[in-house]
Design a protein around this motif. Structure first.
Motif, PDB file in Angstrom:
ATOM      1  N   VAL B  58       0.749  -1.274  -0.012  1.00  0.00           N
ATOM      2  CA  VAL B  58      -0.065  -0.013   0.092  1.00  0.00           C
ATOM      3  C   VAL B  58       1.146   1.497  -0.035  1.00  0.00           C
ATOM      4  O   VAL B  58       0.671   2.037   0.716  1.00  0.00           O
ATOM      5  CB  VAL B  58      -1.094   0.114   1.460  1.00  0.00           C
ATOM      6  CG1 VAL B  58      -2.019  -0.816   0.835  1.00  0.00           C
ATOM      7  CG2 VAL B  58      -0.403  -0.291   2.349  1.00  0.00           C
ATOM      8  N   THR B  59       1.818   1.270  -0.873  1.00  0.00           N
ATOM      9  CA  THR B  59       2.727   2.588  -0.837  1.00  0.00           C
ATOM     10  C   THR B  59       2.111   3.639  -1.828  1.00  0.00           C
ATOM     11  O   THR B  59       1.871   4.720  -1.395  1.00  0.00           O
ATOM     12  CB  THR B  59       3.998   1.963  -1.508  1.00  0.00           C
ATOM     13  OG1 THR B  59       4.754   1.122  -0.759  1.00  0.00           O
ATOM     14  CG2 THR B  59       4.913   3.335  -1.634  1.00  0.00           C
ATOM     15  N   ASN B 174      -4.619   3.649   2.909  1.00  0.00           N
ATOM     16  CA  ASN B 174      -3.611   4.564   2.777  1.00  0.00           C
ATOM     17  C   ASN B 174      -2.756   4.098   1.550  1.00  0.00           C
ATOM     18  O   ASN B 174      -1.530   4.230   1.567  1.00  0.00           O
ATOM     19  CB  ASN B 174      -2.717   4.423   3.859  1.00  0.00           C
ATOM     20  CG  ASN B 174      -3.226   5.652   5.012  1.00  0.00           C
ATOM     21  OD1 ASN B 174      -2.483   6.136   5.457  1.00  0.00           O
ATOM     22  ND2 ASN B 174      -4.427   5.463   5.755  1.00  0.00           N
ATOM     23  N   ALA B 175      -3.637   3.577   0.426  1.00  0.00           N
ATOM     24  CA  ALA B 175      -2.800   3.092  -0.770  1.00  0.00           C
ATOM     25  C   ALA B 175      -2.102   4.132  -1.496  1.00  0.00           C
ATOM     26  O   ALA B 175      -1.235   4.009  -2.047  1.00  0.00           O
ATOM     27  CB  ALA B 175      -3.704   2.264  -1.287  1.00  0.00           C
ATOM     28  N   GLY B 176      -2.934   5.192  -1.548  1.00  0.00           N
ATOM     29  CA  GLY B 176      -2.162   6.280  -2.175  1.00  0.00           C
ATOM     30  C   GLY B 176      -2.468   6.215  -3.860  1.00  0.00           C
ATOM     31  O   GLY B 176      -2.096   7.196  -4.432  1.00  0.00           O
ATOM     32  N   ASN B 281       1.103   8.130   6.217  1.00  0.00           N
ATOM     33  CA  ASN B 281       1.095   7.038   5.104  1.00  0.00           C
ATOM     34  C   ASN B 281       0.268   7.137   3.953  1.00  0.00           C
ATOM     35  O   ASN B 281       0.260   6.326   3.049  1.00  0.00           O
ATOM     36  CB  ASN B 281       0.754   6.007   5.921  1.00  0.00           C
ATOM     37  CG  ASN B 281       1.212   4.775   5.114  1.00  0.00           C
ATOM     38  OD1 ASN B 281       0.273   3.712   4.632  1.00  0.00           O
ATOM     39  ND2 ASN B 281       2.520   4.423   4.702  1.00  0.00           N
ATOM     40  N   GLY B 282      -0.351   8.141   3.820  1.00  0.00           N
ATOM     41  CA  GLY B 282      -1.695   8.247   2.943  1.00  0.00           C
ATOM     42  C   GLY B 282      -1.242   8.364   1.469  1.00  0.00           C
ATOM     43  O   GLY B 282      -1.528   7.333   0.560  1.00  0.00           O
ATOM     44  N   GLY B 283      -0.326   9.365   0.926  1.00  0.00           N
ATOM     45  CA  GLY B 283       0.406   9.197  -0.386  1.00  0.00           C
ATOM     46  C   GLY B 283      -0.641   9.965  -1.189  1.00  0.00           C
ATOM     47  O   GLY B 283      -0.288  10.184  -2.196  1.00  0.00           O
ATOM     48  N   THR B 393       6.549   3.743   2.721  1.00  0.00           N
ATOM     49  CA  THR B 393       5.368   3.170   1.843  1.00  0.00           C
ATOM     50  C   THR B 393       4.275   4.159   2.022  1.00  0.00           C
ATOM     51  O   THR B 393       3.020   4.216   1.824  1.00  0.00           O
ATOM     52  CB  THR B 393       4.790   2.043   2.755  1.00  0.00           C
ATOM     53  OG1 THR B 393       4.222   2.197   3.839  1.00  0.00           O
ATOM     54  CG2 THR B 393       5.756   0.944   2.645  1.00  0.00           C
ATOM     55  N   THR B 394       4.689   5.581   1.524  1.00  0.00           N
ATOM     56  CA  THR B 394       3.785   6.855   1.655  1.00  0.00           C
ATOM     57  C   THR B 394       3.093   6.896   0.257  1.00  0.00           C
ATOM     58  O   THR B 394       1.923   7.147  -0.138  1.00  0.00           O
ATOM     59  CB  THR B 394       4.658   7.752   1.976  1.00  0.00           C
ATOM     60  OG1 THR B 394       5.355   7.929   3.061  1.00  0.00           O
ATOM     61  CG2 THR B 394       3.581   9.035   2.267  1.00  0.00           C
ATOM     62  N   GLY B 395       4.371   6.891  -0.928  1.00  0.00           N
ATOM     63  CA  GLY B 395       3.675   7.070  -2.142  1.00  0.00           C
ATOM     64  C   GLY B 395       3.478   8.363  -2.854  1.00  0.00           C
ATOM     65  O   GLY B 395       3.203   8.354  -4.122  1.00  0.00           O
TER      66      GLY B 395
HETATM   67  K   LIG Z   1       0.634   4.832   1.033  1.00  0.00           K
END
Ligand SMILES: [K+]
Ligand SMILES: [K+]
Lengths: 449, 449
Positions: B58-59, B174-176, B281-283, B393-395
């Motif tokens: 989930v980056t 929080n996949a982004g 972490n959202g991205g 793993t933010t994105g």
């Molecule tokens: K993310």
């Protein structure tokens, strides 16, 4: 943390800071004397302060060109300030090492014939004498060798020895200042000059306790084979040379198809070796670091951040700190909490201290980099480089330091100061009155990483 | 380090890695199914692998445009993979937290009704059910709210709910990832959409143990005033929100005269708040981060490096690690080795672990940055940013990820993997057979910093 030595420790830190501030004050005044400057030079207070801090912390970052600014008497004043800074720092660093001797162990303390019972002041004086004579010896030999040899480069013996003297002082104290106007670039093809410089740089940056132990080892004729070097000496010396080798290899690898393209193997080797050695603390360079790729500039930044041995003229987090942090991770991955090296075990307090140093250093340099990025117009690579150079008191530069705004210069001054006194001393400075730590709460575990 | 739980711990790590690799393999296959792509899309293995790793961890870093590459069935497959990745990660993270319960304390273990005696597998299944139902609940509520509201933006209810569904899944896990083609930039002026996203992002990144404790607190009617949150929940929640507030304030300060020049206070406030929340972490982003100054980009990089709470969908060094490191320095400067917070004392093992995580993370991200600088032609700022984004793993992205060479993409894949499983698990992975640590050497002190 045992609090036993707090009183002593705190006063040691005060001693360093007192030395540092008064030395900077005196140097600022000395370097501002009218006859120290060439005719027509404009001299601002912030530049005087910057040069004094850079000289006393033997960093070598400059906001003005040394050769274009200072007259011959000015250069001698600068050389004196470098001496004073380098030897002062080494003396105080080693002195604290001795005062902390009770924690470090009787053996190391006895390595130097300082009699604690005669009181700290006379011990300090005696120690300073030892360091002074050793450093002056190195510088004298360096001056003679370089002075004689420089007759190949300079027209008169006077000029040759003037250059040789300053080069020798700048290398031995790892000051990084130069009066050639372009560091050691004129000697980029002269492997002899570079080799002499490398030897002097290493002697200055390897740490006084190491030098003393080596001297002891060499003079312990009857029992040389039984002489036991301290863990500190083994650890710091091994790390010191490992960093030089790894640094040189990385530079060779990263620049193979760039800066070293078309250069002979011995040219490449000396460029890589010299620039790697100089990151320990020297700050002299045989080339313009801007010619390296960004990857190499980053590697050099990291090497400067790590810095030199404790109780040397160098700054940064220090070799021991880096080594212990690496070892701890290695042993942690193996599932051990005890770190064993050279048939000795590290103290948990030293491990904790190392991590405190690393984390605080990362926070401080990181903050300085963000701050300078916000107030200065320069590329982030150059800012990272100058901040690491200041914290490591290295003095290598991508050339932006003279262009910094006043607030930027103050930031670099601050980083040189912290790099110089070291993170541990800096944290002790922040400490107010030490409160007792005699009450306890229940322990509770949390999830990490 | 006590070795008591090594056997369990090691198999937990193997469980994570096994999950990760098989999930990536299955996702690579699923995302490569022909009907998952729009007509005429070129699909390379490295891009399939990158997208699968980015989705499972989930980056949200992408090498291809999601909306231009995937057909509607492909988008549903992607949403499923995100679900699978997010929930899988949360489940395993929490499961390990439970298995390690003996070290963490009976109380926390009992917070979840997993009966250890029924064996780990059934416990795992039950736990997954709880997490699944909680996440699905969040996503359902999010889908309904956003779907209804998106009728303002999209012509048909079908399109509105399709967009609402994906946005809700992407925010909660929080996949982004986005199917707008430009993250949340279309909603840069829509504070309602942003608020819903912020809530979903926080619910996903704050950590499952925290959610469980909050649920427990809310349902403990008779004794709500006596409910004691665990130290972990207090520490991670406080740090989580402190980072959001400090991040938003720093962005406001640094962009006052740049990006926010001429913007209203509420526009500036929402830009700063959303971009700060998204670094946990959202991205997702409501703007192109390239429009921020370099100083802000550095701050965002650091915030991403710190990351989210343990046992959440987030990566990085984790909030607890950062908090404990800071606290340790603070107490060290005060002369204490015990760290006291919220009327509890931290365990020395947790302190050591935190520092191991920080130092290893700095080494790894630093090495990745140097390596990418050597093999890629992009500015060092962009490289720092993408590496921190991958490790956290933010994105978030400055846009260079799609342009990376294959070896560059593999580096980012590696950083997403480490960021995802966490440094501690990574180090345990490297560990071979655990040797006993039963012999000792004499202790010897060294000089630090
Ligand atoms: K993310
Ligand atoms: K220097």
């Amino acid at each position: 943390m045992k609090l036993r030595n707090n009183a002593i420790r705190l006063s040691s830190v005060q001693l360093i800071v007192l030395f540092y501030f008064s030395a900077v004050f005196i140097s600022t005044v000395l370097l501002s004397l009218p006859f120290a400057h060439r005719p027509g030079v404009e001299w601002h207070f912030i530049d005087a302060l910057f040069t004094a801090v850079s000289a006393i912390s033997v960093t070598g970052l400059t906001v003005v060109s040394t050769v274009d600014t200072f007259s011959v008497p000015g250069v001698f004043i600068l050389a004196f300030v470098l001496q004073f800074g380098g030897i002062g720092i080494m003396t105080l660093g080693t002195f604290i090492w001795l005062v902390m001797g009770k924690k470090i162990g009787l053996k190391e303390r006895q390595l130097i014939s300082t009699d604690q019972n005669r009181g700290t002041l006379s011990g300090l004086v005696q120690l300073m004498k030892q360091i002074l004579s050793l450093i002056l010896l190195f510088e004298l030999v360096g001056t003679v060798i370089l002075g004689l040899y420089f007759h190949n480069y300079f027209p008169t013996w006077g000029e040759a020895f003037y250059q040789g003297f300053f080069a020798s002082v700048s290398a031995t104290t790892n000051a990084g200042f130069d009066i050639t106007g372009e560091s050691l670039i004129p000697f980029a093809q002269d492997y002899f000059v570079q080799t002499i410089n490398i030897i002097l740089l290493i002697l200055g940056a390897i740490g006084f306790p190491v030098l003393i132990e080596i001297k002891d080892f060499m003079f312990s004729f009857k029992s040389a084979s039984h002489y036991r070097f301290s863990l500190f000496t083994k650890l710091t010396t091994f790390t010191f040379f490992a960093l030089i080798v790894i640094g040189a290899l990385l530079i060779l690898l990263l620049e193979k198809n760039h800066f070293f393209a078309g250069k002979s193997w011995h040219e490449s080797f000396f460029y890589a070796l010299f620039q790697s050695v100089t990151t320990r603390n020297g700050g002299l360079a045989t080339m313009d670091i801007n010619e390296f790729t960004v990857a190499t500039q980053l590697v050099i930044s990291v090497l400067m951040f790590i810095g030199a041995s404790p109780s040397s003229v160098g700054g940064g987090i220090r070799t021991t700190t880096f080594a212990i942090s690496l070892l701890t991770i290695f042993f942690f991955a193996k599932g051990h909490s005890n770190v064993k090296i050279f048939k000795r075990e590290l103290d948990q307090d030293d491990i904790r201290k190392s991590f405190v140093v690393v984390f605080t250093a990362v926070l401080l340099t990181g903050s300085a980099i963000v701050f300078l990025s916000a107030v200065e117009p320069f590329p982030v690579m150059a800012i990272i480089f100058e901040v690491c150079s200041a914290f490591g008191t290295t003095g290598l530069s991508l050339g932006i330091t003279p262009e910094l705004s006043t607030v930027g210069k103050v930031t670099i001054i601050f980083m040189m100061f912290i790099g110089r006194i070291g993170i541990i001393s800096f944290l002790f400075l922040l400490r107010g009155k030490v409160e007792g730590d005699h009450y306890h709460y229940p322990k509770e575990r949390v999830i990490i990483g």
